[in-house]
Design an enzyme around this catalytic site. Sequence first.
Site, PDB file in Angstrom:
ATOM      1  CD  GLU A 138      -2.930  -1.206   2.099  1.00  7.89           C
ATOM      2  OE1 GLU A 138      -3.050  -0.574   3.085  1.00  7.89           O
ATOM      3  OE2 GLU A 138      -3.971  -2.048   1.835  1.00  7.89           O
TER       4      GLU A 138
ATOM      5  CD  GLU B  60      -4.925 -10.669  -6.041  1.00 10.39           C
ATOM      6  OE1 GLU B  60      -4.278  -9.770  -5.550  1.00 10.39           O
ATOM      7  OE2 GLU B  60      -6.015 -11.008  -6.021  1.00 10.39           O
TER       8      GLU B  60
ATOM      9  CB  CYS C 189      -5.849  -8.668  -9.862  1.00 16.66           C
ATOM     10  SG  CYS C 189      -4.615  -7.464  -8.893  1.00 16.66           S
TER      11      CYS C 189
ATOM     12  CB  CYS D  97      -3.393  -6.296  -5.963  1.00 14.73           C
ATOM     13  SG  CYS D  97      -4.911  -5.566  -5.549  1.00 14.73           S
TER      14      CYS D  97
HETATM   15  N1  THU Z   1      -6.097  -6.607  -2.345  1.00 14.29           N
HETATM   16  C1  THU Z   1      -5.110  -7.499  -2.910  1.00 14.29           C
HETATM   17  O1  THU Z   1      -4.052  -7.362  -2.792  1.00 14.29           O
HETATM   18  N2  THU Z   1      -5.655  -8.535  -3.427  1.00 14.29           N
HETATM   19  C2  THU Z   1      -7.116  -8.754  -3.838  1.00 14.29           C
HETATM   20  O2  THU Z   1      -7.634  -9.593  -4.397  1.00 14.29           O
HETATM   21  C3  THU Z   1      -8.116  -7.941  -3.166  1.00 14.29           C
HETATM   22  C4  THU Z   1      -7.310  -6.546  -2.681  1.00 14.29           C
HETATM   23  C5  THU Z   1      -5.441  -5.676  -1.493  1.00 14.29           C
HETATM   24  C6  THU Z   1      -5.470  -4.395  -1.889  1.00 14.29           C
HETATM   25  C7  THU Z   1      -5.533  -3.630  -0.680  1.00 14.29           C
HETATM   26  O3  THU Z   1      -3.848  -3.253  -0.170  1.00 14.29           O
HETATM   27  C8  THU Z   1      -6.242  -4.287   0.411  1.00 14.29           C
HETATM   28  O4  THU Z   1      -6.295  -5.621  -0.259  1.00 14.29           O
HETATM   29  C9  THU Z   1      -7.473  -3.683   0.520  1.00 14.29           C
HETATM   30  O5  THU Z   1      -8.032  -3.482  -0.610  1.00 14.29           O
END
Ligand code: THU
Length: 135
Positions: A51, A62, A98, A60
Amino acid sequence: MADSYSKPDYSGLIREAAAARQHSYSPYSHFRVGAALLCGDGKIYTGCNIENRAYGPTNCAERTAIFKAVSEGERDFTAIAIVGGESETVWCYPCGVCRQVMAEFCEPGSFQIICGKSEEEYKVFTLEELLPEMF
Ligand code: THU
């Protein structure tokens, strides 16, 4: 009678995703995600969500895993396991961005997306199921 259908065993890939989740940098959402991307040659690339205080640059788990793999010359992907949640893991499905990135590199009908709550409890989708009528 024994069930003739048996789900592929993705517990190892989920374990890798759970280990990657430990590196999650998520001080804003506290939602910790890990992913493990399986390549056609058996190699695994892992990733976590990263983040940012400006929110927009957040990446994210993925995409971290996919971008790590592509940046090292890999483009043949078979499956990705995703594990996420705050203190404990809940069902965590890939976001739209993603899914679109997966669509760039993965075969929609065969690429497997494994959403894991634990090594034993997981759901398996194809990319086509999660991103129908894709661009
Ligand atoms: N996030 C992911 O890394 N992958 C997902 O499949 C859903 C969301 C992360 C983005 C952000 O840092 C946090 O989860 C909340 O949305």
